[in-house]
Design an enzyme around this catalytic site. Structure first.
Site, PDB file in Angstrom:
ATOM      1  N   TYR A   1      92.253   9.257   5.069  1.00 15.65           N
ATOM      2  CA  TYR A   1      91.416  10.449   5.248  1.00 15.65           C
ATOM      3  C   TYR A   1      90.817  10.943   3.940  1.00 15.65           C
ATOM      4  O   TYR A   1      90.447  12.112   3.840  1.00 15.65           O
ATOM      5  CB  TYR A   1      92.225  11.550   5.938  1.00 15.65           C
ATOM      6  CG  TYR A   1      92.383  11.340   7.436  1.00 15.65           C
ATOM      7  CD1 TYR A   1      91.260  11.184   8.255  1.00 15.65           C
ATOM      8  CD2 TYR A   1      93.640  11.311   8.027  1.00 15.65           C
ATOM      9  CE1 TYR A   1      91.392  10.993   9.625  1.00 15.65           C
ATOM     10  CE2 TYR A   1      93.779  11.122   9.408  1.00 15.65           C
ATOM     11  CZ  TYR A   1      92.641  10.966  10.196  1.00 15.65           C
ATOM     12  OH  TYR A   1      92.771  10.790  11.555  1.00 15.65           O
TER      13      TYR A   1
ATOM     14  N   GLU B   1      88.834   0.443   6.432  1.00 18.12           N
ATOM     15  CA  GLU B   1      90.053   0.873   7.122  1.00 18.12           C
ATOM     16  C   GLU B   1      90.907  -0.316   7.555  1.00 18.12           C
ATOM     17  O   GLU B   1      92.142  -0.254   7.457  1.00 18.12           O
ATOM     18  CB  GLU B   1      89.673   1.756   8.323  1.00 18.12           C
ATOM     19  CG  GLU B   1      89.090   3.091   7.862  1.00 18.12           C
ATOM     20  CD  GLU B   1      88.567   3.990   8.979  1.00 18.12           C
ATOM     21  OE1 GLU B   1      88.224   5.147   8.681  1.00 18.12           O
ATOM     22  OE2 GLU B   1      88.483   3.543  10.144  1.00 18.12           O
TER      23      GLU B   1
ATOM     24  N   HIS C   1      91.982   7.744  16.651  1.00 17.76           N
ATOM     25  CA  HIS C   1      90.988   7.577  15.583  1.00 17.76           C
ATOM     26  C   HIS C   1      90.196   6.302  15.835  1.00 17.76           C
ATOM     27  O   HIS C   1      90.747   5.295  16.256  1.00 17.76           O
ATOM     28  CB  HIS C   1      91.691   7.453  14.225  1.00 17.76           C
ATOM     29  CG  HIS C   1      90.768   6.946  13.153  1.00 17.76           C
ATOM     30  ND1 HIS C   1      89.938   7.781  12.441  1.00 17.76           N
ATOM     31  CD2 HIS C   1      90.497   5.681  12.720  1.00 17.76           C
ATOM     32  CE1 HIS C   1      89.207   7.046  11.603  1.00 17.76           C
ATOM     33  NE2 HIS C   1      89.529   5.775  11.746  1.00 17.76           N
TER      34      HIS C   1
ATOM     35  N   ASN D   1      93.735  15.245  18.740  1.00 15.47           N
ATOM     36  CA  ASN D   1      92.677  14.540  19.482  1.00 15.47           C
ATOM     37  C   ASN D   1      92.987  13.070  19.744  1.00 15.47           C
ATOM     38  O   ASN D   1      92.100  12.268  19.985  1.00 15.47           O
ATOM     39  CB  ASN D   1      91.303  14.773  18.851  1.00 15.47           C
ATOM     40  CG  ASN D   1      91.161  14.155  17.476  1.00 15.47           C
ATOM     41  OD1 ASN D   1      92.093  13.524  16.970  1.00 15.47           O
ATOM     42  ND2 ASN D   1      90.003  14.323  16.882  1.00 15.47           N
TER      43      ASN D   1
ATOM     44  N   LYS E   1      97.091   8.204  17.543  1.00 14.48           N
ATOM     45  CA  LYS E   1      97.795   9.157  16.673  1.00 14.48           C
ATOM     46  C   LYS E   1      99.148   9.545  17.285  1.00 14.48           C
ATOM     47  O   LYS E   1      99.414   9.233  18.462  1.00 14.48           O
ATOM     48  CB  LYS E   1      96.890  10.379  16.465  1.00 14.48           C
ATOM     49  CG  LYS E   1      95.569  10.056  15.746  1.00 14.48           C
ATOM     50  CD  LYS E   1      94.694  11.295  15.588  1.00 14.48           C
ATOM     51  CE  LYS E   1      93.363  10.959  14.919  1.00 14.48           C
ATOM     52  NZ  LYS E   1      92.525  12.172  14.719  1.00 14.48           N
TER      53      LYS E   1
ATOM     54  N   ARG F   1      83.549   4.355  19.557  1.00 14.21           N
ATOM     55  CA  ARG F   1      83.343   5.802  19.338  1.00 14.21           C
ATOM     56  C   ARG F   1      82.927   6.480  20.641  1.00 14.21           C
ATOM     57  O   ARG F   1      83.315   7.613  20.906  1.00 14.21           O
ATOM     58  CB  ARG F   1      82.289   6.039  18.256  1.00 14.21           C
ATOM     59  CG  ARG F   1      82.704   5.585  16.856  1.00 14.21           C
ATOM     60  CD  ARG F   1      83.610   6.570  16.154  1.00 14.21           C
ATOM     61  NE  ARG F   1      82.921   7.778  15.765  1.00 14.21           N
ATOM     62  CZ  ARG F   1      83.453   8.701  14.953  1.00 14.21           C
ATOM     63  NH1 ARG F   1      84.689   8.532  14.455  1.00 14.21           N
ATOM     64  NH2 ARG F   1      82.792   9.771  14.654  1.00 14.21           N
TER      65      ARG F   1
ATOM     66  N   PHE G   1      91.189  21.510   6.564  1.00 14.77           N
ATOM     67  CA  PHE G   1      92.152  20.947   7.517  1.00 14.77           C
ATOM     68  C   PHE G   1      92.877  19.705   6.992  1.00 14.77           C
ATOM     69  O   PHE G   1      93.720  19.147   7.687  1.00 14.77           O
ATOM     70  CB  PHE G   1      91.461  20.622   8.855  1.00 14.77           C
ATOM     71  CG  PHE G   1      90.285  19.673   8.760  1.00 14.77           C
ATOM     72  CD1 PHE G   1      90.468  18.298   8.681  1.00 14.77           C
ATOM     73  CD2 PHE G   1      88.981  20.163   8.749  1.00 14.77           C
ATOM     74  CE1 PHE G   1      89.391  17.422   8.600  1.00 14.77           C
ATOM     75  CE2 PHE G   1      87.891  19.291   8.675  1.00 14.77           C
ATOM     76  CZ  PHE G   1      88.103  17.921   8.595  1.00 14.77           C
TER      77      PHE G   1
HETATM   78  P1  DAT Z   1      86.553  11.828  13.936  1.00 18.03           P
HETATM   79  O1  DAT Z   1      88.034  11.586  14.086  1.00 18.03           O
HETATM   80  O2  DAT Z   1      85.912  12.111  15.253  1.00 18.03           O
HETATM   81  O3  DAT Z   1      85.873  10.739  13.168  1.00 18.03           O
HETATM   82  P2  DAT Z   1      86.295  13.457  11.537  1.00 18.03           P
HETATM   83  O4  DAT Z   1      86.239  12.187  10.763  1.00 18.03           O
HETATM   84  O5  DAT Z   1      85.204  14.463  11.323  1.00 18.03           O
HETATM   85  O6  DAT Z   1      86.369  13.184  13.120  1.00 18.03           O
HETATM   86  O7  DAT Z   1      87.670  14.194  11.226  1.00 18.03           O
HETATM   87  C1  DAT Z   1      88.868  13.454  11.115  1.00 18.03           C
HETATM   88  C2  DAT Z   1      89.950  14.171  11.871  1.00 18.03           C
HETATM   89  O8  DAT Z   1      90.195  15.430  11.250  1.00 18.03           O
HETATM   90  C3  DAT Z   1      89.596  14.511  13.323  1.00 18.03           C
HETATM   91  O9  DAT Z   1      89.868  13.447  14.211  1.00 18.03           O
HETATM   92  C4  DAT Z   1      90.469  15.707  13.580  1.00 18.03           C
HETATM   93  C5  DAT Z   1      90.515  16.403  12.237  1.00 18.03           C
HETATM   94  N1  DAT Z   1      89.517  17.467  12.148  1.00 18.03           N
HETATM   95  C6  DAT Z   1      88.187  17.328  12.023  1.00 18.03           C
HETATM   96  N2  DAT Z   1      87.552  18.505  11.972  1.00 18.03           N
HETATM   97  C7  DAT Z   1      88.529  19.432  12.092  1.00 18.03           C
HETATM   98  C8  DAT Z   1      88.534  20.850  12.132  1.00 18.03           C
HETATM   99  N3  DAT Z   1      87.412  21.562  12.041  1.00 18.03           N
HETATM  100  N4  DAT Z   1      89.735  21.464  12.270  1.00 18.03           N
HETATM  101  C9  DAT Z   1      90.883  20.769  12.364  1.00 18.03           C
HETATM  102  N5  DAT Z   1      90.943  19.414  12.330  1.00 18.03           N
HETATM  103  C10 DAT Z   1      89.786  18.762  12.205  1.00 18.03           C
HETATM  104 MG    MG Z   2      86.038  10.179  11.181  1.00 15.58          MG
END
Ligand code: DAT
Ligand code: MG
Length: 149
Positions: free
Chosen positions: A49, A126, A115, A112, A9, A85, A57
């Site tokens: 997304y 994807e 991805h 974070n 990212k 992962r 978010f």
């Molecule tokens: P991951 O990237 O671990 O698969 P995810 O698919 O649940 O996680 O969410 C996608 C992204 O969205 C994640 O990398 C960061 C953001 N995100 C997730 N939960 C969040 C939250 N509670 N507040 C802010 N950003 C969040």
């Molecule tokens: Mg995810």
């Protein structure tokens, strides 16, 4: 052979973590089959997304992922989706285990670093969203017999 989609990212790129991150996947033994640096359009970000579009978010997430260049990659290998992962760590970097990418380099959930696809079917979706077929290179590393029994 299984493939996964990985994206460094904008925070990972800005923080000069590209080399370290690629190195972790290389050293594990996975094979790089696609790689590009790009500025992500709002359209691509929203499609990527899509499952989160109702989340509070979502807007911030799209803003962030479009805020600077991203390194998009496809990695190949046995069990690469689940293994990547684990290499990445859990979503929140503050609680991600040390030794994982997020655990070693991050603090905030909205920064974070990386991805990784969460399942084989998600990976296929994807990969086809981010890459054209001709942008992927099928090749076999000469190290294969030293990595696979
Ligand atoms: P991951 O990237 O671990 O698969 P995810 O698919 O649940 O996680 O969410 C996608 C992204 O969205 C994640 O990398 C960061 C953001 N995100 C997730 N939960 C969040 C939250 N509670 N507040 C802010 N950003 C969040
Ligand atoms: Mg995810």
């Amino acid at each position: 052979m299984e493939r996964t989609f990985i994206a460094i990212k904008p925070d990972g790129v800005q923080r000069n973590l590209v080399g370290d991150i690629i190195s972790r996947f290389e050293k594990k033994g996975f094979t790089l089959v696609g790689l590009k640096l790009l500025n992500v359009s709002r359209e691509l970000a929203e499609q990527h997304y899509d499952v989160h579009k109702e989340k509070p978010f979502f807007k911030g997430l799209v803003e962030f992922i479009t805020s600077g260049p991203v390194v998009a990659m496809v990695w190949e290998g046995d069990g690469v989706v689940a293994s990547a992962r684990k290499i990445i760590g859990v979503t929140n970097p503050l609680t991600a285990e040390p030794g994982t990418i997020r655990g070693d380099f991050g603090i905030s959930i909205g920064r974070n670093i990386i991805h990784g696809s969460d399942a084989v079917e998600t990976a296929q979706r994807e990969i086809s969203l981010w890459f054209k077929e001709e942008e992927l290179a099928s090749w076999k590393s000469s190290l294969t017999p030293w990595i696979y029994e």
